[in-house]
Scaffold this active site. Structure first.
Site, mmCIF file in Angstrom:
data_model
loop_
_atom_site.group_PDB
_atom_site.id
_atom_site.type_symbol
_atom_site.label_atom_id
_atom_site.label_comp_id
_atom_site.label_asym_id
_atom_site.label_seq_id
_atom_site.Cartn_x
_atom_site.Cartn_y
_atom_site.Cartn_z
ATOM 1 N NE ARG A 80 -3.499 2.425 2.460
ATOM 2 C CZ ARG A 80 -3.585 3.380 3.374
ATOM 3 N NH1 ARG A 80 -2.829 3.359 4.438
ATOM 4 N NH2 ARG A 80 -4.445 4.366 3.214
ATOM 5 N NE ARG A 229 -6.203 12.840 9.120
ATOM 6 C CZ ARG A 229 -6.188 11.838 8.243
ATOM 7 N NH1 ARG A 229 -6.389 12.081 6.959
ATOM 8 N NH2 ARG A 229 -5.994 10.607 8.632
ATOM 9 C CD GLU A 372 -8.291 0.822 3.017
ATOM 10 O OE1 GLU A 372 -8.560 0.705 4.229
ATOM 11 O OE2 GLU A 372 -7.700 1.799 2.550
#
Ligand code: ADP
Length: 385
Positions: A80, A229, A372
């Protein structure tokens, strides 16, 4: 393909600066032979000094679990990689030039690409099989220019490769296809809004299986409110904080990446903890939750407009797959867009892909677990044959 090839697993690696996540998966069946996480690499007091040592530790752990990597005849290693920059719009077999380019893209992803490059380097020495890089940005290389372009001077943008790249692409792509499978419809027919809500959060607009917009931009800071964030703020905030609070650019970057979002508003960044505080009547937790939901709704509406309608709204990742209250809050009041959720279906706990809109609804609302590692293993296997 021989039967034995079909059973040969792909090793999927996700190297962070001080961590290494691994999974041994058979792409065709999705069977996970082993998985694990090695942390504190290179930190003081750790007995794992670097990523080569981490791979050794991984091999030893696997052997303890009865998996011998040397006897296994590994098919390939899939890595990844967060940032593929303007160069990589698809997975690629790694050679020296590709590795150099991944390193060069560190300016765009200073926290992620150097670690990925170190992990790749160590793994290429350890495993003499094809290595493939799968980029988190690749799925969004299809964004049309009007979606990927920031309205800043073009010469500057070109010189510094400033554009909207998007992240979590492997997840958005996997989930968009898995949703089509769930609905029993060709992905080519669907207009989807996919909400990947984990520690990092992003939304995408997907038409016919191709991304046409996404909420993360040059960096993974833009867009939705996340665990730590801020997501979207007025770009003028940076200059304002510099002038009024005397913060340096680096301090502002850290503030918006590490100390904002749900954490900045409520004091906790984990969504489960936020929900506990919410249930206990904590007003800060309530505001944080409301801000998260409001921003999500903002993006859902925007993407329905971009797509000219919507066939499926999809929730995925830790929060999206598990938080009944987030799904309820985001979809509340969207009947005018055809978006409704069946209360009991939304509240039912499950780990498999499912539809939570009422039978016969014009828009399917779905919860689709992301994977993923499996997506990386499949893309790796497809590439190496
Ligand atoms: P990452 O982005 O690190 O892959 P995940 O997709 O695992 O993260 O999502 C992590 C987030 O999911 C955390 O905020 C966690 O609190 C949240 N989460 C996990 N399980 C639940 C749950 N049952 N209810 C609400 N939130 C959950």
């Amino acid at each position: 393909m021989t039967e034995s090839t079909r059973e040969r697993p792909v090793l999927v690696l996700n190297a962070g600066s001080s961590s290494l996540k691994y999974q041994l998966v058979v792409p065709e069946t999705g069977e996970v032979r082993a998985r694990g996480l090695i942390e504190r690499i290179g930190e003081s007091g750790s007995d794992v000094p670097d990523h080569s040592a981490a791979l050794q530790t991984m091999a030893e752990r696997l052997r303890d679990e009865g998996v011998d990597l040397d006897e296994l005849s590994l098919r390939a290693v899939g890595h990844r990689v967060v940032h593929g920059g303007p160069d990589f719009s698809e997975p690629v077999v790694i050679d020296d030039a590709v590795l150099d380019r991944i390193r060069e893209l560190s300016a765009l992803a200073p926290l992620h690409n150097p670690a990925a490059a170190i992990g790749i380097e160590a793994a290429r020495k350890r495993f003499d099989v094809p290595h493939v890089a799968v980029f988190d940005t690749a799925f969004f290389s299809s964004l049309p220019p009007e979606a990927s372009t920031y309205a800043v001077p073009r010469d500057l943008a070109e010189k510094h490769q400033i554009r909207r790249y998007g992240f979590h692409g492997t997840s958005h792509q996997y989930v968009a296809h898995a949703t089509a499978d769930l609905l029993g419809r060709p992905v080519e027919e669907l207009r989807q809004v996919v909400l990947h809500l984990g520690n990092g959060c992003s939304a995408s607009a997907v038409r016919g299986g191709r991304a046409v917009d996404t909420s993360m931009g040059l960096t993974p800071l833009e867009g939705l409110v996340m665990g730590t964030r801020s997501g979207d703020v007025d770009p003028g905030l940076h200059a304002y904080l510099g002038r009024e609070a005397g913060l340096s650019l680096e301090e502002i970057d850290t503030l918006l990446n590490k100390r904002s979002g749900v954490l900045g508003l409520s004091g906790v960044n984990d969504f489960r903890e936020l929900e506990h505080r919410l249930a206990a009547g904590d007003p800060d937790a309530q505001l944080a939750f409301d801000v998260v939901a409001h921003r999500l709704k903002h993006y859902v509406g925007a993407y329905v407009a971009i797509l000219g309608g919507i066939d499926a709204l999809v929730f995925t990742a830790g929060v999206g797959e598990n938080s009944i209250s987030v799904r309820a809050a985001v979809t509340e009041g969207l009947e005018a867009l055809g978006i409704t959720v069946d209360r009991a279906r939304n509240a039912a706990r499950s780990t498999t892909a499912r539809v939570i809109s009422p039978a016969g609804a014009s828009v399917a609302v779905a919860v689709v677990p992301t994977n993923e590692e499996l997506a990386i293993a499949r893309q790796t296997a497809d590439l190496v044959g």
